[in-house]
Design a protein around this motif. Structure first.
Motif, PDB file in Angstrom:
ATOM      1  N   ASN A  40       0.838  -1.190   0.000  1.00  0.00           N
ATOM      2  CA  ASN A  40       0.000   0.000   0.000  1.00  0.00           C
ATOM      3  C   ASN A  40       0.877   1.247   0.000  1.00  0.00           C
ATOM      4  N   THR A  42       0.159   4.504   0.450  1.00  0.00           N
ATOM      5  CA  THR A  42      -0.049   5.462   1.532  1.00  0.00           C
ATOM      6  C   THR A  42       0.567   4.962   2.832  1.00  0.00           C
ATOM      7  N   ARG A  43       0.450   3.663   3.088  1.00  0.00           N
ATOM      8  CA  ARG A  43       1.064   3.104   4.289  1.00  0.00           C
ATOM      9  C   ARG A  43       2.587   3.225   4.224  1.00  0.00           C
ATOM     10  N   GLU A  46       3.456   6.712   5.163  1.00  0.00           N
ATOM     11  CA  GLU A  46       3.250   6.925   6.593  1.00  0.00           C
ATOM     12  C   GLU A  46       4.415   6.356   7.405  1.00  0.00           C
ATOM     13  N   LEU A  47       4.877   5.172   7.042  1.00  0.00           N
ATOM     14  CA  LEU A  47       5.996   4.559   7.753  1.00  0.00           C
ATOM     15  C   LEU A  47       7.272   5.381   7.600  1.00  0.00           C
ATOM     16  N   GLU A  50       6.881   8.442   9.819  1.00  0.00           N
ATOM     17  CA  GLU A  50       7.039   8.057  11.219  1.00  0.00           C
ATOM     18  C   GLU A  50       8.511   7.849  11.573  1.00  0.00           C
ATOM     19  N   GLU A  74      -4.795  10.580  -2.142  1.00  0.00           N
ATOM     20  CA  GLU A  74      -4.733   9.898  -0.853  1.00  0.00           C
ATOM     21  C   GLU A  74      -3.502  10.313  -0.072  1.00  0.00           C
ATOM     22  N   LEU A  78      -3.176  12.279   3.521  1.00  0.00           N
ATOM     23  CA  LEU A  78      -2.302  11.829   4.603  1.00  0.00           C
ATOM     24  C   LEU A  78      -1.444  12.978   5.126  1.00  0.00           C
TER      25      LEU A  78
END
Length: 269
Positions: A40, A42-43, A46-47, A50, A74, A78
């Motif tokens: 994914n 977007t994930r 995000e990682l 982070e 998307e 985010l």
């Protein structure tokens, strides 16, 4: 967002030194070989955020070979949860880039930087910068359109010192140096000669208050040396090598190691 044309280039608030923007095109390239949204996109972004990345970059091409339109929107959504990080879209403004820029603005989604890249629709990857004075007349009104929405403009450029004045004259806030020549020369006898061209181009940019970004084939081996030598690099956009490293190390460990490389460049010997 950054109101660009009259604002001196500054390091993003979240970056202590050179900011790291992760280009996640290659995550999308792998995803597109199946129909289950794995991995994914977007994930992945995000990682990376982070783990400390200060920005996310995408380069959506017209053939949708990797990043697709839905990914762009998307990811922008985010980025609303990461107000101290930046969203950068690369692409050819004479293809589909301006559509994304307009649509993001209309939807109230964040966009901090547009990087104009002169790639052809069928091109394998970006492999050269804009040419001046040839491209000046057609670039200027598009840069003005992006500025009207409060978005910074960076031009993908070869390290040619005399071209920096031309880039500034059409309204660019920054240039992104195309660094493949440095990466190719890094382990050979021509490295210092090639690197000196980036040093001189960066000095020429600094002399006229033009910000400098860099990207293309920078990696954990060559990044620190590049940043030690080339003054004032505000952001590096790294995708291919970083995502390849992440296949072995994971996103978090990889991003942290690229941040280590950046920190090493600014640490006294």
């Amino acid at each position: 967002m950054t109101t660009a044309q009259t604002t001196p280039p500054t390091v993003p608030a979240s970056a202590r030194k050179t900011a790291l923007s992760v280009n996640i095109n290659k995550v999308a390239l792998l995803r597109n070989t199946r129909h289950l949204d794995i991995p994914n996109v977007t994930r992945a972004a995000e990682l990376c955020l982070e783990a400390g990345a200060q920005g996310i970059t995408v380069h959506p091409r017209p053939d949708e070979r990797h990043i697709r339109p839905d990914d762009v929107y998307e990811l922008a959504a985010l980025m609303k949860d990461w107000p101290h990080c930046e969203f950068n879209i690369e692409g050819n403004p004479f293809h589909n880039l301006m559509d994304f820029e307009r649509n993001l603005s209309a939807r109230g989604l964040p966009l901090h930087q547009c990087t104009f890249v002169p790639d052809s629709a069928e091109q394998f990857t970006s492999d050269h910068g804009w040419s001046f004075p040839d491209d000046a007349k057609r670039l200027k009104p598009l840069i003005e359109q992006v500025h009207a929405r409060g978005v910074r403009v960076s031009l993908f450029m070869d390290p040619i010192p005399e071209a920096m004045v031309a880039a500034k004259a059409v309204g660019a806030d920054r240039v992104e140096f195309y660094t493949e020549s440095y990466a190719r020369a890094w382990s050979g006898p021509q490295k210092n000669k090639v690197l000196s061209s980036f040093v001189e181009a960066a000095r020429a940019a600094a002399a006229i208050n033009l910000g400098v970004n860099a990207g293309h084939d920078l990696n954990r081996d060559n990044l620190s040396e590049f940043l030690r030598a080339v003054p004032g690099v505000l952001e590096v956009s790294i995708g291919h090598a970083l995502i390849a490293d992440a296949l072995e190390l994971g996103y978090a460990a990889t991003v942290k190691d690229y941040l280590r490389c950046i920190n090493e460049a600014f640490t006294p010997a």
